[in-house]
Design an enzyme around this catalytic site. Structure first.
Site, mmCIF file in Angstrom:
data_model
loop_
_atom_site.group_PDB
_atom_site.id
_atom_site.type_symbol
_atom_site.label_atom_id
_atom_site.label_comp_id
_atom_site.label_asym_id
_atom_site.label_seq_id
_atom_site.Cartn_x
_atom_site.Cartn_y
_atom_site.Cartn_z
ATOM 1 N N CYS A 116 55.802 108.799 10.019
ATOM 2 C CA CYS A 116 55.331 108.096 8.684
ATOM 3 C C CYS A 116 54.298 109.047 7.791
ATOM 4 O O CYS A 116 54.426 109.948 7.711
ATOM 5 C CB CYS A 116 54.896 106.669 9.081
ATOM 6 S SG CYS A 116 55.974 105.668 9.829
HETATM 7 N N1 LIG Z 1 53.985 103.854 7.849
HETATM 8 C C1 LIG Z 1 52.946 104.769 7.385
HETATM 9 O O1 LIG Z 1 52.435 105.516 7.980
HETATM 10 C C2 LIG Z 1 52.958 104.539 6.000
HETATM 11 C C3 LIG Z 1 52.507 105.844 5.403
HETATM 12 C C4 LIG Z 1 51.798 106.004 3.923
HETATM 13 N N2 LIG Z 1 50.678 105.238 3.888
HETATM 14 C C5 LIG Z 1 52.912 105.157 3.045
HETATM 15 O O2 LIG Z 1 52.786 103.941 2.646
HETATM 16 O O3 LIG Z 1 53.919 105.677 2.653
#
Ligand SMILES: NC(=O)CC[C@H](N)C(=O)O
Length: 202
Positions: A116
């Site tokens: 992510c």
């Molecule tokens: N799950 C995450 O790591 C989210 C990554 C990032 N903050 C987004 O919203 O895309």
């Protein structure tokens, strides 16, 4: 099968050290699924898993002045790791430290797994260091960035925060068969992956 697996785990001697670079290092439960996956992978590779928690803020330059001992410790842990893992996250605290960890891994050929936010971090780092786009950023951290390399998902609406998260399983099709990503999935034509994010690489 489980008994065999447990016995195998108990007998492992050679270790594999993974630096987990994140924000919630005081709260290992928030990374539970990541740790479980690492454990399964390490047993399959016949290695004893050692996870070193590295608070990303401590890797930052400002920490060298403000908390020199923590800064030294964090870099020592990172440099002693066989692999670097940057898990998911929200908000910009500690992002610079994660970018430094990604840079260190790339420049020193240390395996890096970005999940992510961790993947978005690797993209920002590559854009800044290799493509020389100094101001490259995610619009999550700098909405006015001149080089947006991670953007708010086109199908999302900025004014309607509550329901804009891409959540849960989603089917993704490979447009180019035999591409690198498809190969990672044994040349499948599509994959179902779980999501939890608002931003993506365009
Ligand atoms: N799950 C995450 O790591 C989210 C990554 C990032 N903050 C987004 O919203 O895309």
């Amino acid at each position: 099968m489980w008994t065999k697996r447990a016995t195998k785990l108990d007998k492992l001697k050679t270790s594999v050290k993974i630096a987990m670079v994140g924000k919630y290092t005081g709260l290992s439960d928030s990374y539970l699924s990541v740790i479980k996956a690492l454990l399964h992978a390490s047993v399959a590779m016949e290695r004893k898993l050692v996870v070193e928690w590295v608070p990303s803020c401590d890797l930052e330059d400002s920490s060298a002045k403000e908390t020199p001992e923590a800064h030294k410790k964090a870099w020592k842990l990172l440099k002693g790791a066989d692999g670097v893992l940057v898990p998911g996250g929200f908000g910009d605290r500690g992002v610079q430290g994660k970018i430094l960890a990604a840079k260190y891994a790339r420049e020193n050929n240390v395996p890096y797994l970005g999940i992510c936010l961790g993947m978005q971090i690797a993209v920002i780092e590559f854009a800044r260091s290799v493509m020389k786009l100094r101001g490259a950023n995610s619009t999550e951290f700098d909405p006015a960035t001149t080089s947006p390399c991670v953007i708010f998902m086109p199908e999302g609406s900025k004014t309607q925060m509550g329901a804009t998260m891409r959540l849960g399983s989603r089917r993704t099709y490979f447009h180019v068969s035999g591409c690198k990503s498809a190969k990672l999935y044994a040349n499948a034509s599509s994959v179902d992956e779980r999501h939890r994010h608002r931003y993506e690489v365009p």
